[in-house]
Every structure is written in structure tokens, then in C-alpha cells.
Enzyme design. Structure first.
Site, PDB file in Angstrom:
ATOM      1  N   SER A 113      -7.794 -15.876 -11.582  1.00 33.04           N
ATOM      2  CA  SER A 113      -7.953 -16.495 -12.894  1.00 33.04           C
ATOM      3  C   SER A 113      -6.629 -16.463 -13.625  1.00 33.04           C
ATOM      4  O   SER A 113      -5.841 -15.523 -13.437  1.00 33.04           O
ATOM      5  CB  SER A 113      -8.996 -15.737 -13.718  1.00 33.04           C
ATOM      6  OG  SER A 113      -9.066 -16.246 -15.041  1.00 33.04           O
ATOM      7  N   TYR A 163     -12.250  -7.897 -16.814  1.00 34.63           N
ATOM      8  CA  TYR A 163     -12.130  -9.166 -16.089  1.00 34.63           C
ATOM      9  C   TYR A 163     -10.666  -9.458 -15.789  1.00 34.63           C
ATOM     10  O   TYR A 163     -10.299  -9.757 -14.645  1.00 34.63           O
ATOM     11  CB  TYR A 163     -12.750 -10.304 -16.899  1.00 34.63           C
ATOM     12  CG  TYR A 163     -12.649 -11.646 -16.227  1.00 34.63           C
ATOM     13  CD1 TYR A 163     -13.519 -11.993 -15.201  1.00 34.63           C
ATOM     14  CD2 TYR A 163     -11.673 -12.560 -16.601  1.00 34.63           C
ATOM     15  CE1 TYR A 163     -13.421 -13.217 -14.559  1.00 34.63           C
ATOM     16  CE2 TYR A 163     -11.563 -13.788 -15.976  1.00 34.63           C
ATOM     17  CZ  TYR A 163     -12.439 -14.114 -14.954  1.00 34.63           C
ATOM     18  OH  TYR A 163     -12.329 -15.330 -14.326  1.00 34.63           O
ATOM     19  N   THR A 189     -18.165 -25.509 -16.541  1.00 38.98           N
ATOM     20  CA  THR A 189     -19.201 -25.110 -15.583  1.00 38.98           C
ATOM     21  C   THR A 189     -20.258 -24.311 -16.340  1.00 38.98           C
ATOM     22  O   THR A 189     -20.132 -24.080 -17.546  1.00 38.98           O
ATOM     23  CB  THR A 189     -18.619 -24.233 -14.464  1.00 38.98           C
ATOM     24  OG1 THR A 189     -18.171 -22.999 -15.034  1.00 38.98           O
ATOM     25  CG2 THR A 189     -17.457 -24.925 -13.751  1.00 38.98           C
ATOM     26  N   LYS A 203      -9.025  -9.553 -11.922  1.00 36.72           N
ATOM     27  CA  LYS A 203      -8.384 -10.753 -11.395  1.00 36.72           C
ATOM     28  C   LYS A 203      -6.895 -10.510 -11.142  1.00 36.72           C
ATOM     29  O   LYS A 203      -6.336 -11.013 -10.169  1.00 36.72           O
ATOM     30  CB  LYS A 203      -8.596 -11.943 -12.335  1.00 36.72           C
ATOM     31  CG  LYS A 203     -10.053 -12.398 -12.415  1.00 36.72           C
ATOM     32  CD  LYS A 203     -10.590 -12.803 -11.046  1.00 36.72           C
ATOM     33  CE  LYS A 203     -11.949 -13.457 -11.138  1.00 36.72           C
ATOM     34  NZ  LYS A 203     -12.394 -13.986  -9.839  1.00 36.72           N
TER      35      LYS A 203
END
Length: 167
Positions: free
Chosen positions: A29, A42, A77, A46
Site C-alpha cells: 500500500s 496497517y 472498492t 504494509k
């Protein structure tokens, strides 16, 4: 985000070594290049996957195995519907800033790029004889934020992020 890809790589590498070829594309990411507020775990997971990719690709190169990563920005998404995050606790000292940041993250996804852009990038990597180590896929400012992090003083970059997230 981190241990799952490692387990997949451990599972496929023996076969790739025996056939003396293979390609692993790790999906990281753009958030893995910077510590983002309320997304620390997160971003860290990543970022760690980015570094695992860098190291492992050198370890398996002599076996004809190629490893690369692709770091997407925001894409439209349904990822927000399944996102695991800490609950928003009423009365918490973080209720407003965290709640506002969650809303902003959802808005970024909802207004994100067409995910076909990511699929096209993956297809191009598959067809590339010698993939690069890192690929970034997203709008200009998302990719440029990585450059800014490298060239700006840390506190200036931090201030820029805090302004962006209205913190």
C-alpha cells in the site's frame, strides 16, 4: 497484511525453486511508506511487507524467482465494508478525531480510482521479464506523497499529514 503473504510465499517457494522460475507479486500500500494517523498497524504491516519483498527477492534470485510488490493508493472498492478497525467509542478522547478520520478514509475509497487501473498494472508486471522492486499505483498526489516524505523534513511532512487529516 503481513503474516498471510509470508505463509503464501513459504508455501509456493519450494515448487518455484524446483522449477527454477516463478513470480510473486505482493500487494502492499502507499500507506506502507508513511505512518498514517489511526492506521499505524496497517501502515506498519504494509511497510514490513515492502521490506520483506526487498530482502527475499535477493535471496531467491539465483533460483530464477522474481518477487516484486505493488502499492495501491485509494481505489473505489468495497474494502471499507470489511475493514477491521478499532471501535469508535462514545465519550472517548479520540471519538471526534478518530471518527472524522474514519469518515475521510471511507470517502477517499468511495471517490478512489477505478480498480481496473490496478488490474492493468498487475497484468503488465506479469508480462515484464524483469519486474522492478516497487510499483506504486494511484493518483499523482498519492504517489507524490512518497517523494515528499523523502525530501521534506520529518516535522514538515508530519504537519502536512496532520493538516490533511484535520488533526
Amino acid at each position: 497484511n503481513f503474516f498471510g503473504p509470508i505463509e503464501v510465499m513459504k508455501a509456493v517457494l519450494p515448487q518455484m525453486r524446483s522449477q527454477k522460475s516463478g513470480l510473486i507479486i505482493n500487494v502492499t500500500s502507499i500507506a506502507g511508506y508513511m505512518g498514517l494517523p489511526y492506521r499505524s498497524v496497517y501502515s506498519a504491516s504494509k511497510g514490513a511487507l515492502e521490506l520483506i519483498t526487498e530482502a527475499l527477492r535477493m535471496e531467491v534470485k539465483n533460483f530464477g524467482i522474481k518477487i516484486t510488490n505493488i502499492a495501491p493508493g485509494d481505489f473505489a472498492t468495497n474494502i471499507a465494508s470489511g475493514r477491521f478497525h478499532a471501535p469508535l467509542i462514545k465519550g472517548s478522547a479520540y471519538e471526534k478525531p478518530y471518527g472524522d478520520t474514519l469518515k475521510m478514509m471511507d470517502e477517499h475509497v468511495n471517490s478512489g480510482s477505478n480498480p481496473d487501473m490496478m488490474a492493468i498494472a498487475v497484468a503488465k508486471i506479469i508480462e515484464t521479464p524483469n519486474p522492478k522492486i516497487h510499483y506504486k499505483v494511484g493518483v499523482f498526489m498519492q504517489k507524490f506523497s512518497i517523494v515528499l516524505k523523502r525530501v521534506l523534513p520529518d516535522k514538515v511532512y508530519e504537519k502536512m499529514l496532520m493538516n490533511h487529516y484535520k488533526l
